[in-house]
Design a protein around this motif. Structure first.
Motif, short mmCIF file in Angstrom:
data_model
loop_
_atom_site.label_atom_id
_atom_site.label_comp_id
_atom_site.label_asym_id
_atom_site.label_seq_id
_atom_site.Cartn_x
_atom_site.Cartn_y
_atom_site.Cartn_z
N UNK A 98 29.62 -3.16 -9.34
CA UNK A 98 29.66 -3.74 -10.49
C UNK A 98 28.69 -3.38 -11.56
N UNK A 99 27.82 -2.50 -11.26
CA UNK A 99 26.77 -1.70 -11.99
C UNK A 99 27.50 -0.87 -13.16
N UNK A 100 28.86 -0.27 -12.71
CA UNK A 100 29.53 0.59 -13.51
C UNK A 100 30.15 -0.28 -14.77
N UNK A 101 30.75 -1.24 -14.28
CA UNK A 101 31.39 -2.19 -15.51
C UNK A 101 30.17 -2.67 -16.52
N UNK A 102 28.98 -3.02 -15.82
CA UNK A 102 28.00 -3.50 -16.78
C UNK A 102 27.65 -2.29 -17.45
N UNK A 103 27.46 -1.09 -16.99
CA UNK A 103 27.01 0.16 -17.92
C UNK A 103 27.79 0.25 -18.96
N UNK A 104 29.08 0.11 -18.46
CA UNK A 104 30.22 0.44 -19.68
C UNK A 104 30.10 -0.59 -20.82
N UNK A 161 22.61 5.82 -21.25
CA UNK A 161 23.53 5.07 -20.48
C UNK A 161 24.46 6.16 -19.76
N UNK A 162 24.72 7.16 -20.53
CA UNK A 162 25.68 8.36 -20.01
C UNK A 162 24.78 9.05 -18.84
N UNK A 163 23.54 9.45 -19.04
CA UNK A 163 22.60 9.75 -18.22
C UNK A 163 22.51 8.93 -16.92
N UNK A 164 22.57 7.86 -17.04
CA UNK A 164 22.72 6.73 -15.82
C UNK A 164 23.77 7.09 -15.06
N UNK A 165 24.98 7.02 -15.82
CA UNK A 165 26.09 7.12 -14.95
C UNK A 165 26.34 8.60 -14.38
N UNK A 166 25.93 9.83 -15.07
CA UNK A 166 25.88 10.95 -14.51
C UNK A 166 25.34 10.97 -13.14
N UNK A 167 23.87 10.28 -13.27
CA UNK A 167 23.16 10.23 -12.05
C UNK A 167 23.82 9.46 -10.64
N UNK A 168 24.48 8.49 -11.25
CA UNK A 168 25.16 7.89 -10.20
C UNK A 168 26.46 8.54 -9.67
N UNK A 169 27.06 9.35 -10.30
CA UNK A 169 28.22 10.13 -9.98
C UNK A 169 27.52 11.18 -9.18
N UNK A 170 26.50 11.76 -9.38
CA UNK A 170 25.88 12.78 -8.58
C UNK A 170 25.37 12.53 -7.27
N UNK A 171 24.82 11.14 -7.42
CA UNK A 171 24.31 10.54 -6.12
C UNK A 171 25.43 10.30 -5.05
N UNK A 172 26.83 9.88 -5.57
CA UNK A 172 28.19 9.82 -4.86
C UNK A 172 28.58 11.04 -4.07
N UNK A 173 28.59 11.99 -5.12
CA UNK A 173 28.93 13.39 -4.67
C UNK A 173 27.82 14.01 -3.63
N UNK A 174 26.71 13.75 -3.71
CA UNK A 174 25.80 14.35 -2.54
C UNK A 174 25.76 13.65 -1.49
N UNK A 216 19.25 -0.39 -12.10
CA UNK A 216 18.66 -1.15 -10.67
C UNK A 216 20.10 -1.65 -9.87
N UNK A 217 20.82 -2.21 -10.73
CA UNK A 217 22.09 -2.93 -9.92
C UNK A 217 23.07 -1.48 -9.38
N UNK A 218 22.94 -0.73 -10.43
CA UNK A 218 23.90 0.80 -9.94
C UNK A 218 23.65 1.32 -8.97
#
Length: 277
Positions: free
Chosen positions: A164-170, A188-201, A149-151
């Protein structure tokens, strides 16, 4: 007058005028110098019925306190012939009649009992560890929900600011590794990938770049691979557009600021003017 023999347990007095009784713990014996006398039985023996000799008690019996007769040992105790006291049977021996014997079935049952206790203790410890592990896994899963949710929350961060969600996820991934919870590590890895995909899109290149810097400085090797893939995809797209990714991420702000410095706005209605007039 005729001489009379003293009865059993009796001996003549000194002047041989009569007989006297020996003590109950003594016997009448004929000595080597041809005299009758009373003699106390040695320890562990009692007078025989004939009172002319001493005898040892049978197995499981000892002389009484006055040493007049034999008495049986208490239940669970034993005594060998000639013993003056009864003894308890020590493990793994047990009383069998009047003696201590080694009972193999008793020893076998004891060993089986010990083994069952060990197995039960191990099963209980495993159950406790399983409960604690399940509780820890549930705590990590709840944390993952909050971190996601924070991410993905839109909090109006500045351009290029680290989420800050990136540091919390790490941090969550590190705790999951220590606890051995593989499922949370994967989620957690899937959550990060989803966030990276969102940034890219959404073409949030500055956020992508800041996230990459955060992840690449950590020990999360799987996440570093995902970041590298996202950066490579972003670089490929920028090259297709004819724009350098370095220019987009690093030079864009400087370029904008340099252009704003050449324009001056005035309130006299004449509009913008350059620094040259």
């Amino acid at each position: 007058s005729e001489c009379e023999r003293c009865a059993e347990g009796y001996v003549p007095v000194d002047d041989q005028s009569s007989c006297k009784a020996c003590e109950d713990s003594s016997v009448a014996i004929f000595t080597s110098d041809a005299k009758f006398m009373c003699q106390r039985c040695p320890p562990g023996e009692v007078p025989a019925f004939s009172r002319d000799r001493c005898k040892t008690c049978d197995s499981g019996r000892i002389p009484n306190a006055l040493q007049t007769h034999c008495t049986p040992c208490d239940s669970g105790q034993h005594a060998a012939p000639g013993d003056t006291a009864c003894f308890d049977c020590s493990f793994p021996y047990t009383v069998d009649g009047d003696a201590c014997i080694l009972v193999w079935w008793h020893l076998t049952l004891t060993i089986l009992g010990v083994l069952l206790m060990v197995v039960a203790s191990a099963a209980f410890a495993h159950s406790v560890r399983r409960i604690l592990r399940k509780r820890r896994e549930l705590q990590l899963e709840n944390r993952l929900v909050d971190v996601r949710k924070e991410l993905f929350a839109d909090s109006g961060r500045a351009l290029g600011e680290v989420n800050p969600g990136v540091a919390a996820l790490t941090s969550l991934w590190q705790d999951a590794c220590k606890a051995g919870v593989v499922k949370v590590q994967s989620d957690a890895l899937h959550g990060l990938k989803d966030f990276l995909r969102s940034c890219y899109e959404r073409h949030e290149w500055a956020t992508l770049h800041a996230t990459a810097a955060e992840i690449l400085s950590s020990e999360w090797s799987e996440a570093q691979g995902a970041v590298q893939e996202s950066l490579l995809a972003a670089r490929s797209e920028s090259e297709l557009l004819g724009i350098s990714l370095h220019h987009v991420l690093g030079r864009f702000r400087d370029e904008v600021m340099s252009r704003f410095q050449k324009v001056e706005w005035r309130d006299d209605g004449s509009g913008p003017r350059t620094n040259g007039g």
